[in-house]
Write an enzyme that holds these catalytic residues in place. Structure first.
Site, PDB file in Angstrom:
ATOM      1  N   GLU A 234      45.395  16.616  62.567  1.00 34.99           N
ATOM      2  CA  GLU A 234      44.824  17.213  63.776  1.00 34.99           C
ATOM      3  C   GLU A 234      45.207  16.414  65.006  1.00 34.99           C
ATOM      4  O   GLU A 234      45.596  15.263  64.920  1.00 34.99           O
ATOM      5  CB  GLU A 234      43.294  17.324  63.679  1.00 34.99           C
ATOM      6  CG  GLU A 234      42.583  16.158  63.025  1.00 34.99           C
ATOM      7  CD  GLU A 234      42.784  14.816  63.688  1.00 34.99           C
ATOM      8  OE1 GLU A 234      42.730  14.749  64.950  1.00 34.99           O
ATOM      9  OE2 GLU A 234      42.991  13.822  62.969  1.00 34.99           O
TER      10      GLU A 234
ATOM     11  N   GLU B  87      46.054  12.651  62.900  1.00 41.62           N
ATOM     12  CA  GLU B  87      47.354  13.337  62.843  1.00 41.62           C
ATOM     13  C   GLU B  87      47.725  13.792  61.436  1.00 41.62           C
ATOM     14  O   GLU B  87      48.656  14.570  61.266  1.00 41.62           O
ATOM     15  CB  GLU B  87      48.498  12.451  63.371  1.00 41.62           C
ATOM     16  CG  GLU B  87      48.358  11.988  64.799  1.00 41.62           C
ATOM     17  CD  GLU B  87      49.545  11.141  65.250  1.00 41.62           C
ATOM     18  OE1 GLU B  87      50.524  10.995  64.468  1.00 41.62           O
ATOM     19  OE2 GLU B  87      49.502  10.630  66.380  1.00 41.62           O
TER      20      GLU B  87
END
Length: 356
Positions: free
Chosen positions: A181, A324
């Site tokens: 994310e 991430e």
């Protein structure tokens, strides 16, 4: 029929389509593992992982070489409250970094032989790139400290987006997924979700995110407390929770988990934010649980408690807190190791010994 009702029906259909875990194949994998040239159980979690993969896929040694990390990106209105060390303008810059291959998750994905699939589900900027999956529901959420982050229809749309992205990737041959994310402010939304769905206090759930000071941390706790008080989310309704105090990328990741379970694919959970999304998915569909593989224990304060609520045990603890999908992509190596050990090791029978 309203759009919201149609989305509710589509989500329920996806949940109803989750494949049951194949206990028979998991047992067969364990029996094979016990016959390898080692003391039973001596490869620890790798043996558990091999059995889990067999049960997920219904194949003794599944072919999982095609793998992808789904990076959901969105912005958060709660950044107006000063909860992050970085401004929201960083989100679109980082999306471009993912697309250019320059982020940490890109480096680790290349090492693991995985694809990075970046999805704009709610970045507060107009983004265009041939490799970007543009699925924008809205231009970032509203400030949850003043009202609902989004409405129910938008939350459902974001969840369905995650399901759709996984389904599309699975049709292209991807069989192993990881969650990632990007969204400045998303540890605040994740902490609010954890407070409600995992029944943690804001003091337990809130961490330093991008690296805020003690004073800023205390302020962040108060913002989460205020968001929950203002919105009164229903802990028995995970869609209501993610709509009122969550984020678009968190809802999207909840859909990724449901979509992976529907497609019979393992999905590796990254850190605190991805785990908050996994809790949303699990509250929606208990059948998601056996498809989840916890990668690492984040440095973020509430992650350990959140994993305990999920019933998941992380493989490693590296003090990471980047997000991430970085920790999840690292875990791809453990997945491959588990499968290769089971496939390539000799058995006691192979070397002329009986396995006692």
């Amino acid at each position: 029929m309203t759009t919201e009702n149609r989305y509710e029906e589509q989500l329920q259909a996806a949940i109803d389509g989750i494949r049951p875990f194949n206990e028979a194949y998991a047992r067969r994998a364990r029996q094979h593992s016990d016959g390898l040239t080692k003391p039973p159980g001596s490869l620890g979690r790798l043996e558990d992982l091999a059995a889990q993969l067999a049960g997920i896929t219904g194949e003794l040694w599944p072919e999982l070489s095609r793998k992808a990390v789904i990076v959901m990106a969105a912005d958060h209105g709660v950044c107006e409250e000063g909860v992050s060390a970085f401004p929201s303008s960083v989100t679109p810059l980082m999306v471009h970094n993912f697309l250019a291959g320059g982020a940490a998750v890109n480096v680790l994905a290349r090492q693991a032989g995985a694809e990075v699939v970046c999805v704009d589900v709610g970045v507060a900027a107009e983004l265009e790139h041939p490799m970007l999956l543009s699925r924008k529901v809205m231009m970032g959420t509203h400030n949850m400290a003043k009202g609902a982050a989004m409405n129910r229809e938008q939350a459902l749309q974001a969840i369905l987006t995650g399901i759709e992205v996984v389904s599309s990737q699975a049709e292209q041959g991807v069989r192993l997924f990881a969650t990632g994310e990007m969204g400045i402010g998303n540890t605040t939304a994740s902490a609010a979700i954890a407070s409600v769905l995992a029944e943690l206090s804001p003091e337990q759930a809130v961490g330093r995110g991008t690296g805020i000071s003690d004073e800023a941390l205390a302020h962040k706790v108060k913002v989460v407390q205020r968001a929950i008080a203002v919105n009164d989310p229903d802990r028995n309704d995970p869609v209501d929770v993610v709509a009122k105090v969550g984020g678009l990328e968190i809802a999207g990741l909840a859909g990724v988990y449901i979509g992976a379970a529907m497609r019979g694919c393992p999905v590796v959970v990254d850190g605190f934010i991805s785990s908050a999304a996994a809790l949303v998915a699990l509250k929606l569909a208990e059948g998601v649980r056996p498809y989840l593989i916890a990668s690492h224990l984040s440095h973020e304060q509430g992650h350990r408690l959140l994993l305990e609520k999920l019933g998941l045990q992380p493989m490693v603890q590296l003090g990471m807190r980047l997000g991430e999908g970085t920790g999840a992509v690292l875990a791809f190596h453990y997945v491959e190791a588990a499968l290769r050990l089971m496939q390539e090791m000799a058995t006691f029978q192979d070397i002329g010994l009986e396995n006692s």
